[in-house]
Write an enzyme that holds these catalytic residues in place. Structure first.
Site, short mmCIF file in Angstrom:
data_model
loop_
_atom_site.label_atom_id
_atom_site.label_comp_id
_atom_site.label_asym_id
_atom_site.label_seq_id
_atom_site.Cartn_x
_atom_site.Cartn_y
_atom_site.Cartn_z
N LYS A 1 -4.99 -12.97 -5.50
CA LYS A 1 -5.64 -12.21 -6.57
C LYS A 1 -4.67 -11.77 -7.66
O LYS A 1 -5.01 -11.78 -8.85
CB LYS A 1 -6.36 -10.99 -5.97
CG LYS A 1 -7.41 -11.33 -4.91
CD LYS A 1 -8.53 -12.18 -5.47
CE LYS A 1 -9.69 -12.34 -4.51
NZ LYS A 1 -9.38 -13.10 -3.30
N LYS B 1 -6.01 -3.30 -3.50
CA LYS B 1 -6.72 -4.51 -3.09
C LYS B 1 -5.76 -5.48 -2.40
O LYS B 1 -4.59 -5.58 -2.78
CB LYS B 1 -7.33 -5.22 -4.31
CG LYS B 1 -8.49 -4.49 -4.96
CD LYS B 1 -9.06 -5.33 -6.09
CE LYS B 1 -10.26 -4.69 -6.74
NZ LYS B 1 -10.80 -5.53 -7.84
N GLY C 1 -14.21 -9.37 0.21
CA GLY C 1 -15.23 -8.80 1.09
C GLY C 1 -14.99 -7.35 1.43
O GLY C 1 -15.54 -6.84 2.42
N LYS D 1 -6.59 -0.14 -11.97
CA LYS D 1 -7.31 1.05 -12.40
C LYS D 1 -8.72 0.98 -11.81
O LYS D 1 -9.36 -0.07 -11.84
CB LYS D 1 -7.37 1.11 -13.93
CG LYS D 1 -8.15 2.29 -14.50
CD LYS D 1 -7.49 3.61 -14.17
CE LYS D 1 -8.27 4.79 -14.77
NZ LYS D 1 -7.73 6.08 -14.33
N GLU E 1 -15.73 -13.39 -11.36
CA GLU E 1 -16.36 -12.08 -11.18
C GLU E 1 -15.73 -11.03 -12.10
O GLU E 1 -14.51 -11.01 -12.29
CB GLU E 1 -16.26 -11.65 -9.72
CG GLU E 1 -16.86 -12.67 -8.77
CD GLU E 1 -17.31 -12.08 -7.45
OE1 GLU E 1 -17.34 -10.84 -7.34
OE2 GLU E 1 -17.63 -12.86 -6.55
N GLU F 1 -11.77 -11.28 -10.00
CA GLU F 1 -11.37 -12.36 -9.12
C GLU F 1 -12.24 -13.59 -9.39
O GLU F 1 -13.26 -13.50 -10.08
CB GLU F 1 -11.51 -11.97 -7.65
CG GLU F 1 -12.93 -11.70 -7.21
CD GLU F 1 -13.03 -11.29 -5.75
OE1 GLU F 1 -11.98 -11.15 -5.09
OE2 GLU F 1 -14.15 -11.14 -5.26
N ARG G 1 -15.56 -21.49 -4.46
CA ARG G 1 -16.51 -22.03 -3.48
C ARG G 1 -17.92 -21.77 -3.97
O ARG G 1 -18.14 -21.14 -5.00
CB ARG G 1 -16.31 -21.34 -2.13
CG ARG G 1 -16.42 -19.81 -2.24
CD ARG G 1 -16.49 -19.11 -0.91
NE ARG G 1 -16.31 -17.68 -1.02
CZ ARG G 1 -17.24 -16.81 -1.37
NH1 ARG G 1 -18.46 -17.26 -1.68
NH2 ARG G 1 -17.00 -15.52 -1.43
#
Length: 453
Positions: free
Chosen positions: A116, A158, A164, A201, A275, A289, A293
């Site tokens: 990421k 993260k 997920g 942030k 996203e 991210e 898939r």
């Protein structure tokens, strides 16, 4: 075109790929664990191979067993579905070495977008707006404290690999950072084998918007519009819809072009999703991210565009060009998906077991993707998703009405499901007026405030 495709997955997504292959005249191979011996994807595939016991690490995540199944059945391609090995650069590399086509992006792109922090840097270089955050993984608690101070609280930790909601923690003050950092690192290590984390942030109550793309190996990339996935619990999506109620045609065109340009910059080929989080106070979108898939919620995009994303995945993996251009993509109507999970609708406790009665809803504008049937057993070993119920209408109001009708006509007995929860959400005034954000479920599930004396 491929003659035989092995589906390295289970459940409804394995059946979804089998459906596409049958329509294209392609033979299929199902793989299954001992827990899935009687599953429908095993019944409807042309061939089936048991690849191990119920534990996913010894079956659906076991690359040698999957490659062996492909070789002994003569499969010339592997479709990974979603979850499990769908974003495994290692599986894609092994497929290349074994001269088996991996139906997805190349290993280098999977690895880039899967890390990421690297993906954020690549997108920023390509001109995509990203949330302010650390420049890569934080190396120590001191580094994390400095980054958080520069960003200003609240921040979010993260995992650099994976998603997920695992390896993710919201931190609202310096006193919380140390413990949250260690917890996120442990979760990331346990879930993804790499404990690296980075900081961003944190936006309070943003909307979650994602853009579906398709690219081929000839440099062509198109977008299929956006989906809204703001209704989620603990970072797990519950309801998705296309298009978003707050994205205008002008915004859609600009967002789509930005994503297409970014995908071309990294050499993206296959289906993928970029996203974003939308700051509801400004309307600004920030990249978070990219998923290399097929998404669980791809069906709502298929309903509003009429494009079969799985078939396009297969075509471009075989070396063909996309069968349409950006000018051919027309969005019409509105689609909603409710994820039906085998869990208690109020406690969210898992509810595996035998299904005593099962009746699919039907009628105008309804699509159901599922692997369950009467007398089927939902094993406790895997994700709790048992069905995806989708509705399509001329507008959002009709799509909601059709979804409520379909949920009311759904019969699943023997296990608890999330159907009652979905009915309550669809009856909620904020949901009906599209006043939703990632904080929607927090408000929705909060106990009612007692009246003042």
């Amino acid at each position: 075109m491929f003659k035989k495709i092995l589906i390295a997955n289970r459940g409804e997504i394995a059946l979804r790929v089998i459906c596409a292959c049958r329509e294209m005249g392609i033979k299929t191979v199902a793989v299954f664990s001992e827990a899935d011996e009687h599953s429908l994807h095993v019944r409807f595939a042309d061939e089936a191979v048991c690849i191990g016991p119920a534990r996913s690490s010894e079956s659906y995540l076991h690359v040698p067993a999957i490659i062996s199944a492909a070789e002994i059945t003569g499969a010339d391609a592997i479709h990974p579905g979603y979850g499990f090995l769908s974003e495994s650069a290692y599986l894609a590399e092994v497929c290349e070495a074994c001269h088996i086509k991996f139906i997805g992006p190349g290993p280098s792109v999977i690895r880039l977008m899967g890390e990421k922090s690297r993906a954020r840097r690549a997108m920023k270089k390509a001109g995509v707006s990203t949330l302010p955050g650390s420049d890569g993984a934080v190396e120590s608690e001191e580094d994390a404290q400095k980054v958080a101070l520069d960003l200003g609280y609240p921040v979010i930790i993260k995992a650099s690999n994976g998603g997920g909601g695992r390896g993710m923690r919201i931190v609202r003050s310096p006193e919380e950072l140390s413990q949250a950092l260690r917890t996120a690192q442990r979760e990331a290590q346990a879930a993804f084998g790499i404990g690296d984390v980075y900081l961003e942030k944190y936006l309070e109550a943003p909307r979650h918007i994602e853009v579906q793309i398709l690219g081929d190996e000839h440099g062509n990339v198109v977008h299929l519009g956006e989906r809204e996935c703001s209704v989620q619990r603990r970072h797990q999506k519950l309801i998705e819809e296309a298009p978003s109620a707050v994205i205008s045609d002008e915004q859609r065109a600009a967002l789509g072009k930005m994503v297409v340009d970014a995908a071309k910059a990294v050499g993206y080929a296959s289906a993928g999703t970029f996203e974003f989080l939308m700051d509801t106070s400004t309307g600004q979108l920030y990249f978070i991210e990219a998923n290399t898939r097929l998404q669980v919620e791809h069906g709502v995009t298929e309903l509003v565009t009429g494009i079969d994303i799985v078939k396009e995945q297969i075509r471009v993996a075989s070396g063909e060009r996309l069968s349409f251009t950006q000018d051919d993509v027309q969005m019409s109507g509105h689609a909603i998906e409710c994820r039906i999970n085998a869990e208690h609708p109020t406690t969210f406790a898992p509810s595996p077991g035998r299904i005593d009665a099962f009746c699919l809803p039907g009628g105008p504008g309804i699509r159901v993707d599922t692997f369950i049937h009467a007398e089927a057993t939902v094993p406790p070993n895997y994700d709790s998703l048992v069905a995806k119920l989708m509705s399509f209408g001329r507008d959002r109001e009709e799509a909601i009405a059709r979804m409520r009708r379909a949920l009311e006509m759904t019969v699943i007995e023997g296990i608890h499901t999330s159907v009652p929860m979905h009915l309550r959400i669809l009856a909620d005034e904020d949901f009906q007026q599209a006043r939703i954000s990632t904080a929607f479920m927090e408000r929705f599930l909060a106990p009612p405030t007692p009246p003042k004396a």
